[in-house]
Design a protein around this motif. Structure first.
Motif, mmCIF file in Angstrom:
data_model
loop_
_atom_site.group_PDB
_atom_site.id
_atom_site.type_symbol
_atom_site.label_atom_id
_atom_site.label_comp_id
_atom_site.label_asym_id
_atom_site.label_seq_id
_atom_site.Cartn_x
_atom_site.Cartn_y
_atom_site.Cartn_z
ATOM 1 N N ARG A 297 -79.468 -55.505 -4.641
ATOM 2 C CA ARG A 297 -80.677 -56.301 -4.780
ATOM 3 C C ARG A 297 -80.912 -56.631 -6.246
ATOM 4 O O ARG A 297 -80.827 -55.762 -7.105
ATOM 5 N N LEU A 298 -81.194 -57.885 -6.478
ATOM 6 C CA LEU A 298 -81.459 -58.365 -7.832
ATOM 7 C C LEU A 298 -82.780 -59.091 -7.803
ATOM 8 O O LEU A 298 -83.062 -59.838 -6.877
ATOM 9 N N GLU A 299 -83.576 -58.875 -8.809
ATOM 10 C CA GLU A 299 -84.900 -59.488 -8.799
ATOM 11 C C GLU A 299 -85.320 -59.832 -10.222
ATOM 12 O O GLU A 299 -84.996 -59.109 -11.167
ATOM 13 N N VAL A 300 -86.025 -60.930 -10.359
ATOM 14 C CA VAL A 300 -86.651 -61.282 -11.637
ATOM 15 C C VAL A 300 -88.137 -60.999 -11.491
ATOM 16 O O VAL A 300 -88.755 -61.412 -10.517
ATOM 17 N N THR A 301 -88.707 -60.247 -12.457
ATOM 18 C CA THR A 301 -90.145 -59.963 -12.406
ATOM 19 C C THR A 301 -90.768 -60.223 -13.781
ATOM 20 O O THR A 301 -90.068 -60.562 -14.730
ATOM 21 N N THR A 302 -92.066 -60.026 -13.835
ATOM 22 C CA THR A 302 -92.802 -60.248 -15.079
ATOM 23 C C THR A 302 -92.617 -59.053 -16.006
ATOM 24 O O THR A 302 -92.990 -57.942 -15.660
ATOM 25 N N GLY A 303 -92.052 -59.283 -17.170
ATOM 26 C CA GLY A 303 -91.856 -58.204 -18.135
ATOM 27 C C GLY A 303 -92.943 -58.242 -19.201
ATOM 28 O O GLY A 303 -94.051 -58.720 -18.961
ATOM 29 N N GLU A 304 -92.614 -57.757 -20.388
ATOM 30 C CA GLU A 304 -93.584 -57.725 -21.481
ATOM 31 C C GLU A 304 -93.717 -59.112 -22.101
ATOM 32 O O GLU A 304 -92.751 -59.864 -22.164
ATOM 33 N N VAL A 327 -76.860 -61.272 -15.131
ATOM 34 C CA VAL A 327 -76.955 -62.511 -15.898
ATOM 35 C C VAL A 327 -78.148 -63.309 -15.376
ATOM 36 O O VAL A 327 -78.361 -63.390 -14.170
ATOM 37 N N LEU A 328 -78.898 -63.879 -16.316
ATOM 38 C CA LEU A 328 -80.074 -64.656 -15.922
ATOM 39 C C LEU A 328 -79.777 -66.148 -16.020
ATOM 40 O O LEU A 328 -79.203 -66.611 -17.009
ATOM 41 N N GLY A 359 -88.321 -70.165 -10.639
ATOM 42 C CA GLY A 359 -86.943 -70.583 -10.426
ATOM 43 C C GLY A 359 -85.898 -69.671 -11.046
ATOM 44 O O GLY A 359 -84.743 -69.666 -10.610
ATOM 45 N N LEU A 360 -86.282 -68.885 -12.046
ATOM 46 C CA LEU A 360 -85.295 -68.022 -12.705
ATOM 47 C C LEU A 360 -84.584 -67.144 -11.677
ATOM 48 O O LEU A 360 -85.188 -66.695 -10.702
ATOM 49 N N GLN A 361 -83.321 -66.931 -11.928
ATOM 50 C CA GLN A 361 -82.523 -66.181 -10.961
ATOM 51 C C GLN A 361 -81.588 -65.212 -11.675
ATOM 52 O O GLN A 361 -80.992 -65.569 -12.695
ATOM 53 N N ALA A 362 -81.488 -63.999 -11.138
ATOM 54 C CA ALA A 362 -80.546 -63.018 -11.683
ATOM 55 C C ALA A 362 -79.312 -62.978 -10.791
ATOM 56 O O ALA A 362 -79.424 -63.062 -9.567
ATOM 57 N N ARG A 363 -78.165 -62.900 -11.427
ATOM 58 C CA ARG A 363 -76.925 -62.741 -10.657
ATOM 59 C C ARG A 363 -76.129 -61.577 -11.226
ATOM 60 O O ARG A 363 -76.270 -61.236 -12.393
ATOM 61 N N ALA A 378 -67.410 -62.565 -15.701
ATOM 62 C CA ALA A 378 -66.332 -63.145 -14.901
ATOM 63 C C ALA A 378 -66.923 -63.533 -13.546
ATOM 64 O O ALA A 378 -68.098 -63.859 -13.469
ATOM 65 N N GLU A 379 -66.118 -63.434 -12.544
ATOM 66 C CA GLU A 379 -66.489 -63.805 -11.178
ATOM 67 C C GLU A 379 -67.862 -63.252 -10.737
ATOM 68 O O GLU A 379 -68.210 -62.119 -11.043
ATOM 69 N N GLU A 380 -68.583 -64.085 -10.028
ATOM 70 C CA GLU A 380 -69.901 -63.655 -9.539
ATOM 71 C C GLU A 380 -69.750 -62.708 -8.346
ATOM 72 O O GLU A 380 -68.929 -62.935 -7.472
ATOM 73 N N ILE A 381 -70.562 -61.659 -8.324
ATOM 74 C CA ILE A 381 -70.555 -60.740 -7.184
ATOM 75 C C ILE A 381 -71.638 -61.145 -6.184
ATOM 76 O O ILE A 381 -71.390 -61.246 -4.986
ATOM 77 N N CYS A 382 -72.820 -61.356 -6.675
ATOM 78 C CA CYS A 382 -73.904 -61.801 -5.796
ATOM 79 C C CYS A 382 -75.080 -62.276 -6.633
ATOM 80 O O CYS A 382 -75.088 -62.128 -7.844
#
Ligand SMILES: *[C@@H]1O[C@H](CO)[C@@H](O)[C@H](O)[C@H]1NC(C)=O
Ligand SMILES: *[C@@H]1O[C@H](CO)[C@@H](O)[C@H](O)[C@H]1NC(C)=O
Ligand SMILES: *[C@@H]1O[C@H](CO)[C@@H](O)[C@H](O)[C@H]1NC(C)=O
Length: 502
Positions: A297-304, A327-328, A359-363, A378-382
């Motif tokens: 699981r990858l998630e983008v949230t509100t940081g500092e 990677v963002l 829209g930001l996405q973490a991979r 390199a190659e994307e995992i998910c």
């Protein structure tokens, strides 16, 4: 006027006298539940560290079914830095005269070398909870009777800055802790096993904490996650008290499944192998409702400071060993990395330097090393879901709605006006939208300068909406959890308030 104040002074003196006559007991507040603890001003008048001390004490004594509390250490030997407390300033009830079976003790001095309190009390993972002034103490009364039973427990603290009185305890911040409260706190014991019940615990104690917060608590507090939850509930969540459970955002991970039933797999699994036997074991994934193996699981949230934070979880160990990085990206279509970081654990989080936007996405990518020098993706995992702004909320009685959203880390508001609502500018001529630090703020108590007339909203540049005219206002308020926007029709009539930012 003079008369009134003289009367007041007299009344105060009388009240004070009464207090003294009643052994000062009337000054001591009784805390009987976790809800009572929420009323204490931890972090301001009372050090937050005192909560750790209380948690430690509650989990160090033994309690039986009839609430008899027994010590597991000998305070006369100075274990944990405990020692006899004379009660000479008559902070607490005087001991029964001539009855030597009763004694008061104090514990909680965290000075190095004097304290064998556990590490988590001395060095909690969240620096906010470290002891700064070494003021907080637990005072307990022991009765010698088939071993040592504790019949009274108090949370207290030394006076703040005064040099004269600072060896004494401050009666204004002394609280009587009941056995019931100790029992409640014991439910939040530390340990890897306990952590599996985090979501249930939250539910049992009426917390509205959401899944992503539970996850963050677990990352930060690890085996102490239940303690982390308790502190969150008492210190932070109370500011959101009384608000309905926030609905989950569309693109957010699925909510926790009901107890015992297998949970739905999140939408972005790489490999989705169903879990064989119902494992309620120590796998941290199980308590989060995830039952499938190899599910990242990858998630983008509100940081500092309005920056994006990336959370990752459940990364298979072989990927971590072979080299992996988070990677963002700007969105699901982008191929241009904005931020990357090699990860060395299956779970974790990282604050990025990228300003938060929808829209930001973490991979998750594999890594490769170039020229034996630097590591690149390199190659994307998910990949995870895109960061989603909360849904818009309707303005009551009007063909319009309000949305809170983020633009470059700043809180912004969007007004959707139904095309059929032609005279909206007249209707809303005295209306304004303001931003609030949290949902408990009163209408007039918006953030300094963070408001705008509805009619001064600008046409939204990138709105693709056939049904509505879309207008927006960008404040310069940095987005942070708790922030909320409200639409005020005129004077104090609030037509809509958004959910608070998560
Ligand atoms: C994201 O992009 C991938 C690959 O281009 C595509 O398969 C997927 O459907 C997209 N997801 C969304 C939600 O647009
Ligand atoms: C936001 O804007 C107001 C008015 O323009 C200004 O007074 C205030 O200092 C700004 N705040 C920040 C944090 O930039
Ligand atoms: C609202 O404001 C208007 C003018 O600003 C005033 O005349 C009216 O009395 C106010 N209404 C209330 C309920 O405060």
């Amino acid at each position: 006027m003079m008369k009134a104040s003289a009367g007041l002074a007299l009344w105060c003196a009388a009240a004070l006298l009464l207090c003294i006559r009643a052994d000062v007991r009337c000054a001591i507040r009784r805390l009987n539940s976790i809800d009572d603890l929420k009323e204490v001003n931890f972090g301001q008048a009372v050090p937050k560290h005192s909560l750790l001390l209380l948690h430690w004490f509650a989990n160090t004594v033994e309690m039986d079914d009839s609430d008899v509390i027994r010590l597991t250490f000998d305070p006369d030997l100075g274990t944990y830095g405990s020692h006899h407390y004379g009660n000479y300033e008559r902070l607490l009830n005087p001991l029964p005269r001539g009855d030597f079976r009763y004694r008061y003790y104090t514990v909680g001095n965290v000075n190095r070398g004097q304290s064998d309190l556990p590490d988590y009390v001395l060095e909690p993972p969240d620096a906010e909870y470290r002891e700064r002034g070494n003021r907080g103490r637990i005072v307990f009364r022991v009765r010698e009777q088939d071993g040592q039973t504790v019949d009274q427990v108090y949370l207290t603290q030394h006076y703040g800055n005064s040099h004269v009185t600072n060896t004494r305890y401050d009666p204004a911040y002394t609280y009587h802790i009941t056995a019931n409260l100790l029992r409640q706190i014991r439910a939040f014991a530390v340990g890897a096993q306990q952590r599996n019940f985090l979501a249930e615990l939250a539910e049992d104690f009426g917390s509205h904490v959401d899944q992503s917060r539970l996850w963050r608590l677990t990352i930060r507090w690890q085996d102490l996650a239940c303690l982390g939850l308790l502190l969150y509930m008492i210190v932070e969540e109370k500011h959101l008290k009384g608000k309905p459970l926030p609905p989950k955002r569309k693109l957010r991970p699925a909510p926790l499944p009901p107890k015992g039933k297998p949970g739905p797999a999140p939408p972005h699994c790489v490999v989705d192998i169903p879990d064989p036997a119902g494992s309620h074991g120590l796998d941290p994934r199980s308590w989060l409702g995830l039952r499938s193996r190899d599910c990242v699981r990858l998630e983008v949230t509100t940081g500092e400071n309005g920056r994006a934070r990336i959370l990752w979880r459940g990364v298979p160990i072989n990927h971590v060993m072979e080299g992996a990085m988070v990677v963002l990206y700007k969105d699901n279509n982008s191929q241009e990395a904005m931020f990357s970081k090699v990860i060395r654990s299956q779970w974790g989080d990282v604050d990025t330097s990228v300003r938060l936007n929808g829209g930001l996405q973490a991979r998750l990518h594999k890594t490769k090393t170039k020229c034996c020098l630097w590591t690149t993706a390199a190659e994307e995992i998910c990949r995870g879901a895109q960061f989603a702004n909360p849904d818009k909320v309707p303005l009551s009685g009007h063909q319009a709605s309000l949305q809170l959203f983020v633009k470059d880390g700043k809180a912004c508001a969007r007004l959707f006006v139904d095309k059929s609502f032609a005279n909206w500018k007249k209707e809303f001529s005295k209306s304004w939208v303001a931003f609030y630090a949290n949902p408990l703020k009163s209408t007039r108590d918006y953030e300094w300068w963070q408001w705008q007339w509805a009619t001064k909203f600008q046409a939204a540049p990138d709105a693709l909406d056939d049904v509505h005219d879309v207008y927006e206002y960008r404040s310069n308020l940095t987005v942070a959890p708790g922030i909320q926007a409200r639409f005020i029709l005129r004077n104090d009539t609030v037509l809509a308030e958004t959910l608070s930012w998560q």
